[in-house]
Design a protein around this motif. Structure first.
Motif, PDB file in Angstrom:
ATOM      1  N   GLU A  29      56.290   6.367  -7.312  1.00 51.84           N
ATOM      2  CA  GLU A  29      56.378   5.198  -8.094  1.00 51.84           C
ATOM      3  C   GLU A  29      56.362   3.963  -7.287  1.00 51.84           C
ATOM      4  O   GLU A  29      55.542   3.008  -7.432  1.00 51.84           O
ATOM      5  N   ALA A  30      57.068   4.109  -5.990  1.00 53.45           N
ATOM      6  CA  ALA A  30      56.977   3.169  -4.960  1.00 53.45           C
ATOM      7  C   ALA A  30      55.567   2.914  -4.341  1.00 53.45           C
ATOM      8  O   ALA A  30      55.107   1.723  -4.019  1.00 53.45           O
ATOM      9  N   ILE A  31      55.275   4.080  -4.206  1.00 55.33           N
ATOM     10  CA  ILE A  31      53.653   3.959  -3.534  1.00 55.33           C
ATOM     11  C   ILE A  31      52.686   3.520  -4.508  1.00 55.33           C
ATOM     12  O   ILE A  31      51.863   2.781  -3.922  1.00 55.33           O
ATOM     13  N   LYS A  32      52.737   3.905  -5.943  1.00 60.30           N
ATOM     14  CA  LYS A  32      51.856   3.087  -6.853  1.00 60.30           C
ATOM     15  C   LYS A  32      52.279   1.677  -6.872  1.00 60.30           C
ATOM     16  O   LYS A  32      51.322   0.708  -6.860  1.00 60.30           O
ATOM     17  N   PHE A  69      44.065  12.544  -3.807  1.00 62.16           N
ATOM     18  CA  PHE A  69      43.684  10.962  -3.204  1.00 62.16           C
ATOM     19  C   PHE A  69      43.584  11.199  -1.540  1.00 62.16           C
ATOM     20  O   PHE A  69      44.340  11.823  -0.946  1.00 62.16           O
ATOM     21  N   PRO A  70      42.332  10.733  -0.993  1.00 63.06           N
ATOM     22  CA  PRO A  70      41.908  11.257   0.206  1.00 63.06           C
ATOM     23  C   PRO A  70      42.843  10.327   1.256  1.00 63.06           C
ATOM     24  O   PRO A  70      42.367   9.095   1.259  1.00 63.06           O
ATOM     25  N   PHE A  71      43.658  10.844   2.135  1.00 60.56           N
ATOM     26  CA  PHE A  71      44.446  10.243   3.145  1.00 60.56           C
ATOM     27  C   PHE A  71      44.973  11.376   4.130  1.00 60.56           C
ATOM     28  O   PHE A  71      45.213  12.483   3.614  1.00 60.56           O
ATOM     29  N   TYR A 188      61.366   3.166  -0.781  1.00 60.71           N
ATOM     30  CA  TYR A 188      61.993   1.652  -1.186  1.00 60.71           C
ATOM     31  C   TYR A 188      62.611   1.924  -2.489  1.00 60.71           C
ATOM     32  O   TYR A 188      63.589   0.963  -2.843  1.00 60.71           O
ATOM     33  N   CYS A 189      62.319   2.751  -3.309  1.00 64.28           N
ATOM     34  CA  CYS A 189      63.104   2.687  -4.510  1.00 64.28           C
ATOM     35  C   CYS A 189      64.099   4.122  -4.646  1.00 64.28           C
ATOM     36  O   CYS A 189      64.453   4.472  -5.914  1.00 64.28           O
TER      37      CYS A 189
END
Length: 293
Positions: A29-32, A69-71, A188-189
């Motif tokens: 959720e923090a990433i989004k 998701f490409p990373f 972060y969360c």
């Protein structure tokens, strides 16, 4: 015949199943929410050897494994001068968790410990610089650090109580010295209590603090302030269970119009200048419409 899971697989399952609500969900959720990862990113996940960064690395590995998701990810360990036992602990935990770490050496501990004043401040700044530099060398555009929810609210309170300023901790930052590089905080969360529970559930042991300075002299002032702040939050939670979330939300919703002073981009502002400007506007309006007509 049912195949028995390895220790690493059990640890992974605990993240995605048993502690899904406490760890995996707030991580994603923090990433989004804060848009921490963009398409094409190459992220250097910085591992210090503590519980937070090790968990972060494992969750990044799981995310990279299942997402479309490409990373890309590099798992980076900086050795600032660990003793042999601490270095081995990091290597053993990385092997147990099946995290393919890349270790690089620096002399940060030797340089920082030679300083009489502010060795911890110098160490922190040097660490950050070395991490950015190595990440760039590996072709990364971001570094990920393991600061969590509890760090955020404790830092906010410590700034007010001991630093005489209202200062938060952002989930991502642009580097000022390494152009094009960013710092992100994917935990972060995530609450520290949840990380501790996951660690203990799996019987894991991580580094507490491997700094020679704290081993030999003990940085009592900062650790005692952090400890006092933790205790204060713990006491406040007894009568207000929402106190942590309220502090967290407060740095997301600052009413600047009520502040006496603030700083942005290195420039200090005082409410007096704005107040005087408002006064002039009111005077002009009164002159244009005398007696309220």
């Amino acid at each position: 015949m049912k195949r028995e899971l390895t220790k690493c697989q059990l640890i992974e399952r605990s993240i995605q199943k048993k502690y899904r609500k406490e760890l995996w969900r707030p991580f994603t959720e923090a990433i989004k929410r804060y848009e921490l990862i963009q398409e094409g990113d190459r992220i250097a996940v910085c591992i210090s050897g503590g519980k937070d960064s090790m968990l972060m690395a494992k969750m990044f590995q799981l995310l990279h494994r299942i997402t479309d998701f490409p990373f890309d990810v590099e798992y980076m360990v900086m050795d600032p001068g660990y003793n042999e036992a601490n270095r081995k602990k990091i290597e053993d935990n990385a092997s147990l968790l099946e995290i393919p770490i890349k270790i690089f050496e620096t002399d940060i501990f030797d340089v920082a410990n030679a300083m009489i004043k502010s060795p911890c401040y110098l160490c922190a700044r040097m660490r950050r610089g070395h991490l950015y530099s190595k990440a760039q060398e590996l072709g990364c555009n971001k570094i990920a650090l393991g600061h969590h929810f509890s760090d955020v609210i404790e830092t906010t309170l410590m700034g007010m109580l001991y630093g005489a300023q209202i200062q938060g901790m952002r989930p991502k930052l642009h580097s000022t010295n390494f152009k094009g590089m960013e710092l992100i905080r994917p935990l972060y969360c995530v609450h520290e209590d949840a990380i501790i529970a996951w660690r203990d559930y799996n019987g894991l042991e991580f580094l507490q603090c491997a700094c020679r300075f704290t081993e030999n002299v003990a940085n009592e002032e900062m650790s005692s302030k952090r400890k006092e702040t933790k205790e204060l939050i713990r006491e406040l939670k007894k009568t207000n269970p929402l106190v942590e979330m309220n502090i967290f939300n407060s740095i997301h919703d600052v009413n600047v119009d009520t502040l006496v002073g603030y700083k942005t981009k290195g420039i200090n502002y005082n409410f007096i200048s704005e107040y005087d400007a408002e006064t002039e506007i009111i005077k002009k309006e009164l002159e244009e419409k005398p007696n309220g007509n």
